[in-house]
Design a protein around this motif. Structure first.
Motif: not given
Lengths: 357, 540, 194
Positions: B108-110, B459
């Motif tokens: 989701i973050g990267t 992230k």
């Protein structure tokens, strides 16, 4: 390559079957190949399951998805975090029969006005629906095929056929009570010149198509897709289509098919002369699926029962779980530690075992 | 991290988001600054006797691998396939349905597709297919198989250190495939080549010799506690006098060393000290079993066992009856699912834990004889044994972060909530699919809480922070409570970046703030020295 | 028709195109996820982009239609987008480029309608507002990067704080002994705890 090669492979199989039937290789296609495929399937799956079974479960690692059993006044979630055999059994049952985990998928959306936002939980259960449809209709269709392997069709097979033919009821019912034009037309369409239409046939083809299309069109899923994923889908789609064609459009000699099937199960194989080549296409694809099964991801069919994050009770704090290969390890002992730090421990007033080195 | 980059690297940065066309099988991993941790140092590797001890730098081309490293890895892989059903099964049964894909905080973050759990596992599976399955041997790449070469090895290293072993994927996998198991195997193989990160190996080496991750020597531990006692006295007027390495105590208390040392964990530690003092508990600290956490668990199974053995050994030496454990995530994964299997036979002398205050027998810990502090405290509160003034926490609007390990490897969900609601008047839950078994990782677990990979951590921490931000905006939440030492350290940083204004505290800190102690002076501040709500303006 | 009216009329089309541009900077597998996953908790990055672009465009339209008044605050939305990009490995130039892209996106969506008489001045004002936000974005991006560095320093301090405290207190105790003034030492400890 991930889609094209498997598709071509399935088409080649189809052509092989047609050519084989044309070249009078019915015995090979109808007897030798199915026997071999079945043997590979059975032995291969046994080898696979035994292979898994031989590997021990060194640690008790259930994924706990609910409240643990702890204090008596805290309500345990006995299914998502079972501490005993009963709960674990139900957890596995829900997993295997209704795909409990896929049902879990949730998403939230923001509704309401900007001043008064409301969170609304929605499920994203298309994959669950597709999976359920695919696996259950597959099972029902396999059960329906049992009618070919019994002299007298078993009662439960007939019942299933009866229910599966539900669409006829749906169209018949309004046609009788309210003979509107549409339902009458539908009724006519389904009856005239057609055998009973099975609901599962439609659902099955729909589900396989959905599972295939999501691999082609959802980029994330496409990224992870290998030929190993698209090949069985093309194969199963081919089996479904050839089956549907045989049943509804290009009918084959059912009596001949039954003779062949009965011959196979009674180990007195006979090759009827009257069965069309489309049947051999169907049979070769099924044989390929069986033979391919133990070497593919399809083994999840057996593996799901063995998954240690699901089929173990979460009771490792209560009962010791034994690791058969647990071995002694080198530990930095207290004695060594005290020898390193004795002076400092004494200085800080920490009791020691030995006063002097 | 942008600041450390050379100009030509920045130029190449600009287009980096476009992935090359073609199969992932051919795309090597980038070892990017800000995204990885420093390689393990020779000294740390040598201390615990791991192979290939040498100093090395992950961003350099040459990783100084031993000769025949492929053979070493493949042999180990064969061995582990025979030892772990989980590993063997998870190599075989994944159908790549994608249910896990968007459940990973790192994905989701990267946005890096190889951070989809299924893909991280495929990095390993592709090698498994090549060497251990018939279709893979025959068909090669067509069957998704590939050889184990240096590029693949580097990819393993990169991605198995972009997984926090949080197990969120396994909640959503229809076959329960747990990618933590695969990461653990991956790290096990990497350790055979001396490829770990210093942020893990350093603490492991420390813990081996000095018995805690931070390398605190016995006198330092005692001194640290002394300072906390001073602070407690300042706040409450009560001088507490705990004992260390005391034989004959009823209970051994074990907690992660982060609580002894790093803020805000120290306030949680003061919480333990105050609670146990108020109860008059017959317990002792230990400088030998001075680490509840277990970074060895993030290297190899064997190292995890070696470090964990000290807890039961010390319990035996001191002759205690049972163990209480402090607030820590992965410590409780180990204590729940590994300790009794690894080292249990050493501890058969222990007794089934029974609260000396309430008489409650903790039946669920009959085997490990280790009680979680939240279970212990919840029982006390339920029996009315603690005098609490929750209004002292009225300046706080609190939400609770479930630690991955206690949620998904144990099921400790209601106990901390019960305690929290008893000591705070303002409690708000985050959205339902970001808590309990669906909780998001802090983004820095499993030994990734270093400084150099801060971009990665931020992230990975975004999904959790984003849910906190929601309750912060909606209810004014200003405190994130938890029961994990790594959470306390890393969520503080994550909140500072994503949701400024939200502080982080261990549950026991809030308990201690609300705890009305016998003979205490009127409190004007909380443990952090900040004025209590109704005493605002009070002189200090 | 005025530019602001055109923008209001074609708001959704402009936003859709703009979001497409931004999201196209991510790998394809991810861009689909960012675009289609509507759950703000499962997809915080996509949510920040979609919510933020809408607010920024509205802010610009409002600033153009009420030129005398203070521009509405959109820095919070810029912040949500840039805070993510600041840790996603973007160079400053590419992290803020999405703001500039709005110029081209608006022109291509509005098409010939934006070339009508008297539009030039309005477009110039529009560009100017975009430039202003771009500069603001640089500031926000740099603040985020500095914050990241600060985080590392803060974390180190928290990790070693007690050690420093010990070292300082031990020293101050020596001084205490010399000066024979224990209260002074205590006070200093209290200050350190802040």
């Amino acid at each position: 390559m991930r889609f094209l090669v498997p598709l071509v492979a399935v088409l080649v199989l189809v052509l092989l079957a047609i050519a084989g039937a044309g070249a009078h290789l019915q015995f090979l296609l109808g007897v030798v190949v199915p026997y071999a495929a079945l043997a590979i399937f059975v032995l291969g799956m046994i080898a696979k399951v035994v292979g898994w079974g031989k590997a021990p479960v060194p640690f008790r690692i259930p994924t706990t998805c609910g409240q643990q059993k702890s204090l008596p006044w805290i309500k345990q979630n006995k299914i998502e975090n079972p501490s005993g055999a009963g709960g674990t059994f139900i957890r596995m049952l829900l997993e295997v029969l209704v795909f409990r985990t896929l049902w879990r998928n949730l998403r939230t959306e923001m509704h309401g006005t900007p001043d008064n936002p409301q969170l609304v939980y929605k499920s994203t259960r298309w994959l669950w629906l597709g999976g359920m449809m695919f696996h259950w209709t597959f099972l029902i269709i396999v059960i329906r095929h049992l009618r070919f392997f019994f002299q007298r069709v078993p009662g439960f097979v007939q019942s299933i056929e009866h229910v599966d033919n539900g669409l006829k009821f749906l169209t018949t019912y309004p046609a009788v009570t309210n003979p509107g034009k549409l339902s009458a037309a539908l009724h006519g369409f389904l009856q005239v010149g057609m055998p009973m239409l099975y609901v599962t046939d439609i659902l099955f083809i729909t589900a396989v198509t959905y599972l295939l299309l999501r691999r082609i069109f959802i980029p994330q899923v496409k990224y992870m897709t290998l030929a190993n994923d698209s090949f069985p889908l093309f194969l199963i789609l081919g089996i479904g289509i050839s089956g549907v064609v045989m049943r509804y459009f290009h009918r084959v000699d059912v009596v001949g098919v039954k003779n062949l099937a009965m011959g196979l199960v009674s180990f007195h194989p006979v090759v009827p002369s009257s069965v069309g080549s489309i049947f051999y296409v169907h049979l070769l694809l099924v044989s390929t699926l069986l033979a391919y099964f133990p070497f593919s991801k399809l083994v999840h069919f057996g593996g799901v029962f063995l998954s240690p994050t699901r089929n173990l009770a979460n009771n490792s704090r209560e009962v010791r779980h034994i690791n058969p290969w647990n071995y002694p390890v080198e530990v930095h002992t207290y004695e060594e530690y005290e020898n390193d730090f004795r002076a400092k421990m004494k200085m800080a007033g920490v009791p020691v075992e030995k006063e002097e080195d | 991290m942008a600041k450390q980059m050379k100009p030509n690297e920045i130029i190449s940065e600009i287009d980096y988001k476009k992935m090359p066309e073609g199969s992932w099988l051919d795309q090597p991993a980038e070892i990017k600054p800000g995204m990885f941790c420093w390689g393990a140092k020779a000294k740390s590797i040598k201390t615990v006797g791991f192979p290939n001890a040498r100093d090395w730098n992950p961003s350099e081309e040459d990783w100084k691998l031993p000769e025949n490293w492929q053979g070493t890895v493949l042999e180990a892989m064969k061995d582990r396939l025979g030892k772990y059903r989980s590993f063997k099964l998870f190599m075989d049964i994944c159908v790549r349905c994608g249910a896990c894909a968007d459940k990973c905080h790192f994905y989701i973050g990267t946005g890096d597709p190889k951070n989809m759990p299924v893909m991280r596992a495929e990095l390993m599976r592709s090698v498994y297919r090549k060497y251990f399955t018939t279709p893979g041997k025959m068909l090669g790449k067509l069957a998704g198989a590939r050889e184990l070469d240096i590029k693949v090895l580097k990819e393993w290293w990169s991605y198995f250190f972009q997984c926090t072993e949080c197990r969120r994927c396994s909640v959503f996998c229809p076959y329960g495939i747990d990618h933590a198991e695969i990461t653990m195997m991956g790290r096990e193989f990497l350790n055979l080549l001396g490829l770990n990160i210093e942020w893990i190996m350093g603490p492991v080496a420390n813990c081996h010799v000095k018995c805690n991750h931070l390398g605190l020597e016995p006198h330092t531990i005692v001194n640290n506690v002394e300072f906390m006692l001073d602070d407690i006295e300042t706040v409450t007027g009560i001088r507490i006098n705990p004992s260390f390495n005391r034989k004959g105590a009823e209970i051994l208390f074990v907690t992660p060393s982060g609580d002894l040392f790093a803020d805000p964990g120290t306030y949680t530690c003061m919480g333990y000290l105050m609670l146990f003092h108020e109860l008059g508990l017959d317990y002792t600290w230990s400088t030998y079993a001075s680490e509840g956490g277990n970074f060895g668990f993030f290297t190899t199974n064997e190292m995890g066992k070696r470090l964990n053995a000290k807890i039961y050994a010390e319990a035996k030496r001191l002759g205690v009856k049972y163990i209480i454990g402090g607030e820590c995530g992965h410590m409780w994964r180990v204590l729940s699912q590994y300790m009794n299997t690894w080292n249990g036979p050493e501890a058969d002398f222990l007794e089934v834990p029974k609260s000396p205050i309430t008489g409650t027998v903790f039946e669920n810990t009959r085997g490990t004889r280790a009680v979680h502090i939240s279970e212990f405290t919840a029982d006390l509160i339920k029996h009315g044994k603690l005098k609490l003034d929750p209004s002292r926490n009225d300046h706080l609007k609190v939400t609770f972060h479930d630690s991955c390990n206690t949620a998904r490897g144990m099921g400790l969900l209601e106990e901390p909530r019960y305690v929290l609601k008893s000591v705070c008047n303002n409690f708000y839950e985050m959205p339902q699919h970001t808590i309990r078994e669906k909780t998001f990782c802090c983004g820095s677990g499993s030994g990734l809480n270093a400084g150099e990979d801060i971009d990665l951590r931020m992230k990975g921490g975004l999904p959790r922070a984003n849910a906190v931000k929601h309750v912060h905006d909606k209810h004014g939440v200003n405190l994130l409570a938890n029961v994990c030492a790594i959470d306390r350290a890393t969520l503080t940083t994550s909140m500072d970046y994503w949701v400024p204004g939200v502080k982080v505290a261990g549950l026991s800190e809030l308990v201690a703030n609300a705890l009305v102690m016998k003979g205490e002076k009127e409190r004007t501040t909380d443990l952090r020295g900040e004025p209590l709500p109704n005493k605002a303006g009070g002189d200090q | 028709m005025k530019l602001t009216d055109l923008l209001a009329e074609k708001r959704q089309a402009v936003l859709d195109r703009w979001v497409e541009h931004i999201i196209a900077g991510y790998p394809q597998e991810t861009s689909n996820f960012l675009r289609s996953q509507k759950d703000r908790f499962s997809n915080p990055v996509g949510h920040a982009i979609i919510e933020g672009t809408g607010a920024i465009l509205d802010g610009i339209t409002q600033a153009l239609s009420h030129p005398g008044q203070a521009a509405p605050a959109v820095s919070g939305y810029l912040d949500s987008i840039l805070r993510v990009r600041a840790v996603q490995g973007f160079a400053a130039s590419s992290a803020v480029s999405f703001i500039f892209e709005l110029k081209g996106v608006a022109r291509s969506v509005l098409g010939s309608a934006a070339q009508g008489p008297g539009m030039n001045a309005e477009l110039t004002a529009f560009d100017k507002e975009v430039d202003r936000l771009a500069l603001l974005s640089f500031d926000i991006f740099m603040q985020c990067r500095e914050k990241v560095l600060q985080l590392k320093a803060d974390e180190l301090e928290r990790q070693t704080f007690r050690l420093l405290q010990q070292a300082r207190l031990i020293k101050s105790q020596e001084e205490e002994n010399k000066e024979n003034a224990p209260e002074g030492g205590k006070k200093e400890e209290g200050e350190v705890t802040r």
